[in-house]
Design a protein around this motif. Structure first.
Motif, PDB file in Angstrom:
ATOM      1  N   SER A 149       0.852  -1.185   0.000  1.00 43.85           N
ATOM      2  CA  SER A 149       0.000   0.000   0.000  1.00 43.85           C
ATOM      3  C   SER A 149       0.890   1.238   0.000  1.00 43.85           C
ATOM      4  O   SER A 149       2.118   1.146   0.111  1.00 43.85           O
ATOM      5  CB  SER A 149      -0.928   0.005   1.229  1.00 43.85           C
ATOM      6  N   PHE A 150       0.280   2.387  -0.136  1.00 40.78           N
ATOM      7  CA  PHE A 150       1.051   3.626  -0.126  1.00 40.78           C
ATOM      8  C   PHE A 150       1.778   3.814   1.197  1.00 40.78           C
ATOM      9  O   PHE A 150       2.938   4.223   1.238  1.00 40.78           O
ATOM     10  CB  PHE A 150       0.122   4.812  -0.393  1.00 40.78           C
ATOM     11  N   GLY A 151       1.093   3.476   2.294  1.00 40.20           N
ATOM     12  CA  GLY A 151       1.725   3.628   3.603  1.00 40.20           C
ATOM     13  C   GLY A 151       2.915   2.702   3.777  1.00 40.20           C
ATOM     14  O   GLY A 151       3.965   3.107   4.300  1.00 40.20           O
ATOM     15  N   ALA A 156       8.764   1.971   4.026  1.00 42.27           N
ATOM     16  CA  ALA A 156       9.970   1.290   3.556  1.00 42.27           C
ATOM     17  C   ALA A 156      11.001   2.298   3.044  1.00 42.27           C
ATOM     18  O   ALA A 156      12.207   2.171   3.321  1.00 42.27           O
ATOM     19  CB  ALA A 156       9.616   0.284   2.460  1.00 42.27           C
ATOM     20  N   ILE A 157      10.535   3.316   2.313  1.00 41.38           N
ATOM     21  CA  ILE A 157      11.466   4.333   1.789  1.00 41.38           C
ATOM     22  C   ILE A 157      12.091   5.133   2.930  1.00 41.38           C
ATOM     23  O   ILE A 157      13.303   5.377   2.952  1.00 41.38           O
ATOM     24  CB  ILE A 157      10.724   5.256   0.809  1.00 41.38           C
ATOM     25  N   GLY A 162      16.686   6.400   6.238  1.00 41.61           N
ATOM     26  CA  GLY A 162      17.285   6.576   7.556  1.00 41.61           C
ATOM     27  C   GLY A 162      18.510   5.704   7.751  1.00 41.61           C
ATOM     28  O   GLY A 162      19.525   6.152   8.296  1.00 41.61           O
ATOM     29  N   GLU A 163      18.440   4.456   7.305  1.00 40.83           N
ATOM     30  CA  GLU A 163      19.589   3.566   7.441  1.00 40.83           C
ATOM     31  C   GLU A 163      20.777   4.068   6.621  1.00 40.83           C
ATOM     32  O   GLU A 163      21.924   4.015   7.074  1.00 40.83           O
ATOM     33  CB  GLU A 163      19.201   2.152   7.011  1.00 40.83           C
ATOM     34  N   VAL A 164      20.503   4.572   5.413  1.00 39.61           N
ATOM     35  CA  VAL A 164      21.589   5.104   4.579  1.00 39.61           C
ATOM     36  C   VAL A 164      22.234   6.320   5.243  1.00 39.61           C
ATOM     37  O   VAL A 164      23.467   6.460   5.270  1.00 39.61           O
ATOM     38  CB  VAL A 164      21.060   5.447   3.175  1.00 39.61           C
TER      39      VAL A 164
END
Length: 372
Positions: A149-151, A156-157, A162-164
């Motif tokens: 879904s959009f959420g 995920a993005i 944040g991890e990057v």
């Protein structure tokens, strides 16, 4: 004399027939009861542990009626059933009315081992664990809750971004730590090499005798060449000084501003150095009156610190022949040292000024300022 009637010779106790065996539960205990006690059998009351006062029925003696057709005076019908009172935890008889008010019997270990049916909280959906079979194959029972879904895409993005960013920040932090502390060993190795090169250069230079300063005919050194060494007793450090202040020139050593005076000359002998632990990290510890000693091939020049200032990187007037007074003709020998400020940053310049107080030939040994 007439003999006893058959009734009088009737034995006190007759043999028990089959019906008596079936109905008599508790035998009569000695002593023999009186004629009016033959209808019932009395059981002695067992002493109970001290407890709160029981109802009136509990104080009575427990009596089990004896069912027999031979004693009609007891008033007991043979069809009736004998009731045994319920006993409390202490062994005392409890009447039926009081027994109904007792707490329920505790559960046994077998009951505790029996799993209780879980209760489903409000707002919680119970999902079956078995997969669902469809025309395209088996589908996970959680597919409805994990579908794209959009959420979910936005989460995920953001999580990946944040991890990057965290990884990039750690890399930058490690690189900054390497630039500040990790390069100290590399700088020290290059300093040893530059000092050795300087000693060889001075050994090959012909001696012209003691001098209060360099000869006016001295040719300006080439950029990157080693020209002198600087000693700061308060910091217990010394460095080889190279010609030039470009990033390549001062990578491993302080550099001399090419357009300023040379050591010992009238004017402003100006140097620049990185704010790293291996070079001028603690330059801010210098105080007025501290000594800065410059060594050339033939002469020791002793400068005394007069003060410091913090300026912007564009304030080039600090290295003018007369510091902070561009265009003025110098009348004495000065020394200026510049470095980045504050530590870990470079949006300012920390500047130390000093004035030449004396000089002595290298042949006379080390100056007293280095020995103290």
């Amino acid at each position: 004399m007439t003999g006893p009637s058959p009734t009088e010779h009737r034995p006190r106790h007759r043999a028990l027939d089959q019906d008596d065996i079936a109905t008599t539960i508790i035998p009569r205990l000695p002593p023999e009861p009186k004629a009016d006690d033959t209808a019932t059998t009395v059981l002695p009351r067992v002493p109970a542990e001290p407890q709160a006062q029981a109802p009136a029925e509990a104080d009575a003696t427990a009596i089990i009626p004896k069912i027999t057709p031979d004693f009609p005076e007891s008033g007991t019908d043979a069809s009736e059933t004998a009731y045994i009172p319920k006993l409390s935890d202490t062994g005392a008889a409890v009447p039926p009315a009081a027994a109904a008010k007792l707490p329920p019997t505790p559960s046994t270990p077998e009951d505790d081992d029996r799993p209780a049916a879980p209760e489903t909280p409000k707002g919680v959906t119970v999902v079956p664990l078995r997969p669902v079979r469809t025309e395209e194959g088996y589908r996970s029972v959680y597919s409805e809750y994990t579908r794209t879904s959009f959420g979910s895409v936005a989460r995920a993005i953001s999580r990946g971004t944040g991890e990057v960013l965290i990884t990039f920040g750690l890399i930058v932090l490690l690189f900054a730590g390497y630039e500040v502390w990790g390069k100290s060993a590399i700088v020290d190795a290059h300093q040893d090499e530059l000092n050795h090169q300087l000693e060889q250069q001075w050994a090959q230079q012909p001696t012209v005798g003691p001098s209060a300063g360099p000869s006016p005919a001295v040719v300006k050194p080439a950029n990157g060449a080693v020209i002198a060494s600087v000693h700061i007793p308060r910091l217990n450090k010394k460095w080889a000084v190279v010609q030039g202040v470009t990033p390549a020139d001062i990578r491993y050593a302080p550099g001399h501003y090419p357009d300023t005076a040379l050591p010992g000359q009238v004017g402003n002998f100006s140097m620049a150095g990185h704010r790293t632990p291996a070079i001028w990290w603690d330059l801010d510890k210098l105080k007025p009156g501290d000594s800065v000693v410059i060594k050339t091939a033939e002469t020791w020049f002793v400068y005394t610190v007069t003060g410091h200032e913090i300026v912007l990187p564009t304030a080039v007037q600090v290295v003018a022949p007369v510091p902070d007074k561009p265009g003025e003709v110098p009348t004495k020998a000065m020394l200026t040292m510049t470095t980045c400020n504050p530590k870990f940053n470079n949006y300012q310049r920390y500047v130390v000024h000093a004035e030449l107080t004396r000089s002595q030939p290298v042949a006379d040994g080390d100056p007293a300022e280095l020995k103290g």
